[in-house]
Design a protein around this motif. Structure first.
Motif, PDB file in Angstrom:
ATOM      1  N   VAL A 194      -8.605  -0.031   0.461  1.00  0.00           N
ATOM      2  CA  VAL A 194      -8.510  -1.169   1.390  1.00  0.00           C
ATOM      3  C   VAL A 194      -9.896  -1.783   1.588  1.00  0.00           C
ATOM      4  CG1 VAL A 194      -7.953  -1.861   3.757  1.00  0.00           C
ATOM      5  CG2 VAL A 194      -6.505  -0.180   2.565  1.00  0.00           C
TER       6      VAL A 194
ATOM      7  N   THR B 266      -4.777   4.292   6.754  1.00  0.00           N
ATOM      8  CA  THR B 266      -4.670   2.960   6.143  1.00  0.00           C
ATOM      9  C   THR B 266      -4.689   1.884   7.215  1.00  0.00           C
ATOM     10  OG1 THR B 266      -3.451   3.838   4.259  1.00  0.00           O
ATOM     11  CG2 THR B 266      -3.166   1.489   4.732  1.00  0.00           C
TER      12      THR B 266
ATOM     13  N   ILE C 298       0.864  -1.195   0.000  1.00  0.00           N
ATOM     14  CA  ILE C 298       0.000   0.000   0.000  1.00  0.00           C
ATOM     15  C   ILE C 298       0.898   1.241   0.000  1.00  0.00           C
ATOM     16  CG2 ILE C 298      -1.896   1.178   1.160  1.00  0.00           C
ATOM     17  CD1 ILE C 298      -2.624  -1.474   2.506  1.00  0.00           C
TER      18      ILE C 298
END
Ligand SMILES: Cc1cc2nc3c(=O)[nH]c(=O)nc-3n(C[C@H](O)[C@H](O)[C@H](O)COP(=O)(O)OP(=O)(O)OC[C@H]3O[C@@H](n4cnc5c(N)ncnc54)[C@H](O)[C@@H]3O)c2cc1C
Ligand code: FES
Length: 294
Positions: free
Chosen positions: A210, A234, A134
């Motif tokens: 996500v 995140t 990510i």
């Protein structure tokens, strides 16, 4: 050349027989590619000796002589595990004196390099897991060697996903490579904060990717790099999907001078980012990041 973390950490002179980790080695700039308005990717080769050995996630202290040294992640180079052969690669965003001087350098010029330094991504330890890579903005640079290492041993991992966000389409890095990675078995989802009508992809911040990603929460491990605020959101989005902080590995940035744990400039809680990071488990970081201004 890619090596294990232990080998790379022991070989602070990069295997070139240099006198020590504080002594810079001259590297010649072979080529320079402009990625975005303020970001360039540089290919460098040592003036003498063997190529620099590193593990994905490590950084060097890079300098255009006379303008100060800055920590810059290794974004590629070498052979072996990553399946990439060639010079040392750095992707640099020009934000101030040192990085602007590095980005202004022309092919043929000599830059100074110390390292590699730091704790790398746990690429070997997470075999068998679904892996979410990510990245936000230039955070994709330190993750690129990890992606190449994962793809070089594709059969050893579950699902591999890249969730990548930039401020706008023209800020995205390595766009020609994203398709190649997809062909090799990486599911790529890209999002931008804002875009014109010509952009047909996702619009929104990375943590939203996500929520819609497909992975096994019981086994998934995340490798995360980007602005600190993006990483915090995140981690929260991953927690909502059942991925705990101990399975999130993040690369941290702090001001650095020595790069080898001597000067204290990069202190984060009881650790030094240059020596104990830059890659940490989020569960290690969480207590320190809860303290404002740390
Ligand atoms: C482990 C590690 C790895 C890194 N890897 C990379 C990399 O691969 N590529 C890369 O381009 N940078 C990377 N950085 C960040 C880079 O080291 C800094 O951008 C650099 O030190 C800035 O130095 P300067 O002298 O050019 O700017 P300075 O004169 O120090 O700063 C100029 C201005 O830019 C701001 N600034 C400083 N750093 C940043 C930043 N990171 N982002 C936005 N604004 C900033 C300052 O607040 C100041 O206002 C990394 C940092 C660390 C700790
Ligand atoms: S940069 Fe000197 S201790 Fe980390």
């Amino acid at each position: 050349m890619l090596v294990s973390a232990e080998t790379a950490t022991n070989a602070l002179d990069g295997g070139r027989g240099a006198p020590g980790p504080m002594v810079p080695a001259p590297f010649q700039l072979l080529s320079k590619r402009q990625d975005t308005a303020d970001t360039w990717t540089l290919e460098l080769a040592p003036r003498a000796g063997a190529p620099l050995m590193f593990a994905p996630g490590q950084f060097t202290m890079l300098s255009a002589f006379g303008t100060g040294e800055v920590p810059i992640s290794i974004s590629g180079g070498g052979g072996g595990e990553a399946g990439e052969d060639g010079p040392l690669v750095h992707t640099v965003r020009a934000v101030g004196l040192a990085t602007e001087a590095i980005c202004r350098a022309s092919p043929g010029e000599v830059l100074s390099v110390r390292g590699p330094f730091g704790r790398p991504w746990p690429v070997a330890e997470i075999e068998g897991a679904d892996v979410l890579v990510i990245a936000g903005g230039i955070g994709l640079a330190p993750l690129r060697p990890a992606i190449l290492a994962l793809l070089a041993r594709r059969e050893r991992y579950g699902r591999l996903l890249l969730l990548y966000g930039g401020r706008s389409p023209d800020q995205l890095l390595y766009t020609p490579e994203l398709e190649q990675w997809e062909v090799r078995g990486l599911d790529v989802a890209v999002s931008v904060d804002s875009a014109g009508p010509e952009w047909l992809g996702h619009v929104g911040v990375v943590p939203r990717l996500v929520a819609r990603a497909s992975f096994d929460p019981a086994s998934a491990v995340a490798l995360v790099c980007g602005p600190e605020v993006m990483m915090r959101f995140t981690v929260a989005a991953l927690a909502q999907r059942g991925v705990g902080q101990e399975r999130v590995h993040a690369s941290m940035e702090r001001n650095m001078q020595c790069g080898i744990g001597h000067c204290g400039h990069c202190q984060l809680g009881p650790t030094l980012v240059c020596r104990d990071g830059p890659v940490y488990r989020w569960s290690e970081l969480a207590p320190w990041l809860a303290i404002r201004e740390l």
